[in-house]
Design a protein around this motif. Structure first.
Motif, PDB file in Angstrom:
ATOM      1  N   LEU A  63       0.820  -1.279  -0.040  1.00 49.77           N
ATOM      2  CA  LEU A  63       0.042   0.007  -0.037  1.00 49.77           C
ATOM      3  C   LEU A  63       0.914   1.119   0.154  1.00 49.77           C
ATOM      4  O   LEU A  63       0.406   2.462  -0.172  1.00 49.77           O
ATOM      5  N   LYS A  64       2.148   1.312  -0.001  1.00 55.91           N
ATOM      6  CA  LYS A  64       3.230   2.260   0.268  1.00 55.91           C
ATOM      7  C   LYS A  64       2.911   3.023  -1.138  1.00 55.91           C
ATOM      8  O   LYS A  64       2.849   2.441  -2.384  1.00 55.91           O
ATOM      9  N   VAL A  65       2.960   4.384  -0.943  1.00 54.84           N
ATOM     10  CA  VAL A  65       2.544   5.303  -2.115  1.00 54.84           C
ATOM     11  C   VAL A  65       4.267   5.405  -2.801  1.00 54.84           C
ATOM     12  O   VAL A  65       5.121   5.796  -2.131  1.00 54.84           O
ATOM     13  N   CYS A 103       3.015  12.272  -7.973  1.00 53.04           N
ATOM     14  CA  CYS A 103       2.491  13.662  -8.407  1.00 53.04           C
ATOM     15  C   CYS A 103       3.538  14.854  -7.826  1.00 53.04           C
ATOM     16  O   CYS A 103       3.706  14.677  -6.572  1.00 53.04           O
ATOM     17  N   MET A 104       4.135  15.804  -8.522  1.00 57.45           N
ATOM     18  CA  MET A 104       5.093  16.720  -7.943  1.00 57.45           C
ATOM     19  C   MET A 104       4.560  17.833  -6.964  1.00 57.45           C
ATOM     20  O   MET A 104       4.962  18.343  -6.351  1.00 57.45           O
ATOM     21  N   GLN A 105       2.919  17.734  -6.920  1.00 56.72           N
ATOM     22  CA  GLN A 105       2.436  18.674  -5.737  1.00 56.72           C
ATOM     23  C   GLN A 105       1.899  17.706  -4.658  1.00 56.72           C
ATOM     24  O   GLN A 105       2.221  17.724  -3.439  1.00 56.72           O
ATOM     25  N   CYS A 106       0.911  16.891  -4.950  1.00 57.18           N
ATOM     26  CA  CYS A 106       0.172  16.264  -3.758  1.00 57.18           C
ATOM     27  C   CYS A 106       0.753  15.039  -3.005  1.00 57.18           C
ATOM     28  O   CYS A 106       0.672  14.490  -2.266  1.00 57.18           O
ATOM     29  N   GLY A 107       1.795  14.432  -4.310  1.00 56.83           N
ATOM     30  CA  GLY A 107       2.570  13.169  -3.710  1.00 56.83           C
ATOM     31  C   GLY A 107       1.844  11.993  -3.952  1.00 56.83           C
ATOM     32  O   GLY A 107       2.260  10.905  -3.857  1.00 56.83           O
ATOM     33  N   LYS A 108       0.653  12.157  -4.817  1.00 51.68           N
ATOM     34  CA  LYS A 108      -0.172  10.728  -5.055  1.00 51.68           C
ATOM     35  C   LYS A 108       0.680  10.023  -6.039  1.00 51.68           C
ATOM     36  O   LYS A 108       1.464  10.631  -7.076  1.00 51.68           O
ATOM     37  N   GLN A 109       0.422   8.815  -6.139  1.00 51.35           N
ATOM     38  CA  GLN A 109       1.398   7.866  -7.007  1.00 51.35           C
ATOM     39  C   GLN A 109       0.573   8.149  -8.550  1.00 51.35           C
ATOM     40  O   GLN A 109      -0.645   8.204  -8.633  1.00 51.35           O
ATOM     41  N   ILE A 110       1.428   8.131  -9.448  1.00 56.14           N
ATOM     42  CA  ILE A 110       0.912   8.487 -10.779  1.00 56.14           C
ATOM     43  C   ILE A 110       1.581   7.508 -11.728  1.00 56.14           C
ATOM     44  O   ILE A 110       2.448   6.723 -11.330  1.00 56.14           O
ATOM     45  N   ARG A 111       0.864   7.288 -12.897  1.00 58.78           N
ATOM     46  CA  ARG A 111       1.262   6.196 -13.787  1.00 58.78           C
ATOM     47  C   ARG A 111       2.891   6.468 -14.510  1.00 58.78           C
ATOM     48  O   ARG A 111       3.415   5.282 -14.695  1.00 58.78           O
ATOM     49  N   SER A 112       3.212   7.537 -14.947  1.00 51.44           N
ATOM     50  CA  SER A 112       4.371   7.652 -15.525  1.00 51.44           C
ATOM     51  C   SER A 112       5.350   9.001 -15.179  1.00 51.44           C
ATOM     52  O   SER A 112       4.405   9.937 -14.839  1.00 51.44           O
ATOM     53  N   VAL A 113       6.464   8.973 -15.054  1.00 56.03           N
ATOM     54  CA  VAL A 113       7.540   9.870 -14.759  1.00 56.03           C
ATOM     55  C   VAL A 113       7.222  11.373 -15.657  1.00 56.03           C
ATOM     56  O   VAL A 113       7.064  12.373 -15.195  1.00 56.03           O
ATOM     57  N   GLU A 114       6.746  10.913 -17.019  1.00 59.62           N
ATOM     58  CA  GLU A 114       6.222  12.188 -17.978  1.00 59.62           C
ATOM     59  C   GLU A 114       5.343  12.796 -17.424  1.00 59.62           C
ATOM     60  O   GLU A 114       5.120  14.202 -17.625  1.00 59.62           O
ATOM     61  N   GLN A 115       4.166  12.327 -16.752  1.00 59.71           N
ATOM     62  CA  GLN A 115       3.064  12.780 -16.376  1.00 59.71           C
ATOM     63  C   GLN A 115       3.331  13.863 -15.570  1.00 59.71           C
ATOM     64  O   GLN A 115       2.505  14.978 -15.806  1.00 59.71           O
ATOM     65  N   GLU A 116       4.204  13.943 -14.591  1.00 61.19           N
ATOM     66  CA  GLU A 116       4.494  14.927 -13.590  1.00 61.19           C
ATOM     67  C   GLU A 116       3.615  15.215 -12.556  1.00 61.19           C
ATOM     68  O   GLU A 116       3.527  15.073 -11.337  1.00 61.19           O
ATOM     69  N   GLY A 160       3.341  18.158  -0.940  1.00 60.25           N
ATOM     70  CA  GLY A 160       3.121  17.351   0.057  1.00 60.25           C
ATOM     71  C   GLY A 160       3.266  15.650   0.055  1.00 60.25           C
ATOM     72  O   GLY A 160       3.668  15.310  -1.367  1.00 60.25           O
ATOM     73  N   LEU A 161       3.306  14.893   1.056  1.00 60.85           N
ATOM     74  CA  LEU A 161       3.649  13.307   0.962  1.00 60.85           C
ATOM     75  C   LEU A 161       2.785  12.658   1.764  1.00 60.85           C
ATOM     76  O   LEU A 161       2.444  13.430   2.985  1.00 60.85           O
ATOM     77  N   SER A 162       2.254  11.416   1.420  1.00 66.69           N
ATOM     78  CA  SER A 162       1.596  10.464   2.495  1.00 66.69           C
ATOM     79  C   SER A 162       2.456   9.394   2.447  1.00 66.69           C
ATOM     80  O   SER A 162       2.898   8.892   1.296  1.00 66.69           O
ATOM     81  N   LEU A 163       2.199   8.605   3.532  1.00 64.97           N
ATOM     82  CA  LEU A 163       2.674   7.248   3.502  1.00 64.97           C
ATOM     83  C   LEU A 163       2.327   6.123   2.513  1.00 64.97           C
ATOM     84  O   LEU A 163       2.720   5.463   1.705  1.00 64.97           O
ATOM     85  N   TRP A 164       0.847   5.924   2.970  1.00 66.37           N
ATOM     86  CA  TRP A 164       0.053   4.789   2.297  1.00 66.37           C
ATOM     87  C   TRP A 164      -1.005   5.286   1.648  1.00 66.37           C
ATOM     88  O   TRP A 164      -1.652   6.254   1.754  1.00 66.37           O
ATOM     89  N   ASN A 165      -1.625   4.633   0.749  1.00 69.88           N
ATOM     90  CA  ASN A 165      -2.842   4.626  -0.120  1.00 69.88           C
ATOM     91  C   ASN A 165      -3.991   4.369   1.140  1.00 69.88           C
ATOM     92  O   ASN A 165      -3.652   3.126   1.795  1.00 69.88           O
ATOM     93  N   SER A 173      -2.200   8.808   5.195  1.00 66.94           N
ATOM     94  CA  SER A 173      -2.659   8.131   3.836  1.00 66.94           C
ATOM     95  C   SER A 173      -3.233   9.162   3.027  1.00 66.94           C
ATOM     96  O   SER A 173      -3.501  10.326   3.348  1.00 66.94           O
ATOM     97  N   ILE A 174      -3.429   8.644   1.960  1.00 64.90           N
ATOM     98  CA  ILE A 174      -3.991   9.591   0.916  1.00 64.90           C
ATOM     99  C   ILE A 174      -4.870   8.750  -0.109  1.00 64.90           C
ATOM    100  O   ILE A 174      -4.796   7.647  -0.262  1.00 64.90           O
TER     101      ILE A 174
END
Length: 242
Positions: free
Chosen positions: A44-46, A51-64, A79-84, A237-238
């Motif tokens: 469950l670790k993010v 995401c370069m702003q909210c820290g949510k996991q995204i699909r690709s590096v290009e997305q930002e 911001g950053l969060s530990l787990w989903n 969490s996020i």
């Protein structure tokens, strides 16, 4: 007998009466998080890319940026969060928040520092501030879960904590029951900063969960109006967003 010795005796009595349990499965565990739950949490670790702003996991590096952040103006920097926010994390946070499991906060804080100490040091916050509860809600609950996290993180990293300057001026409906636009409306004029607050350059906000970011945004906005330059956040969490 000095206060330190008295506190140690108190802690020993408490641990005998209420043995340490894993906050994710409630089994007795002296190591904090049991091995089985560690494995679940690892899944469950993010992870990067985030995401370069909210820290949510995204699909690709290009997305930002995630979809939410691409379509929303945020008042905070990063911001950053530990787990989903999925089982068993969501159940554990629920117990921490509503069922007086305050000790869970110490363990969450240790995990947050372990996971993000380098990033926090890079942000260089002058103070840590917990997202406040409305006084009536705090009286009913008996504590503010975000304050427990903030104070513990501050203690570990030796960063001052200000849990008095930020206040909740309006009792709002629970955010989880509302849609995206309703959440924004619900938080309008919900927070304020006391006139005694001395503006600093950088603030680290701490809360339990990040969903759409409306709460963090509302708080960041009032802080920036008072002269704070940069606002960052940490949560346990996020959510998955919209």
């Amino acid at each position: 007998m000095n206060h330190k010795k008295i506190n140690k005796i108190k802690e020993s009595i408490i641990s005998l009466l209420w043995p340490e349990v894993c906050p994710f499965c409630q089994k007795v565990c002296r190591d904090g998080i049991c091995k089985e739950c560690r494995k679940k949490l690892e899944l469950l670790k993010v992870r990067e890319p985030r995401c370069m702003q909210c820290g949510k996991q995204i699909r690709s590096v290009e997305q930002e940026y995630c979809y939410d952040c691409m379509h929303t103006h945020h008042y905070y920097e990063r911001g950053l969060s530990l787990w989903n926010h999925k089982n068993p994390v969501n159940q554990s946070v629920y117990q921490f928040k509503y069922h007086n499991q305050r000790r869970y906060g110490i363990l969450y804080s240790q995990e947050l520092v372990k996971g993000f100490q380098k990033e926090i040091e890079r942000w260089r916050p002058d103070i840590i501030m917990p997202v406040p509860l409305h006084p009536s809600r705090k009286r009913k609950r008996g504590y503010n879960q975000a304050q427990i996290l903030a104070e513990e993180i501050g203690k570990i990293l030796e960063i001052p904590v200000d849990s008095k300057s930020l206040i909740r001026t309006r009792k709002t409906s629970p955010q989880k029951k509302l849609g995206h636009q309703e959440r924004k409306k619900n938080l309008k004029h919900a927070f304020a900063v006391k006139h005694t607050f001395q503006a600093v350059k950088r603030v680290l906000l701490v809360d339990d969960i990040y969903t759409t970011g409306n709460t963090i945004d509302a708080v960041s906005n009032v802080l920036k109006q008072k002269g704070v330059e940069n606002v960052y956040f940490l949560t346990i969490s996020i959510g998955q967003g919209y």
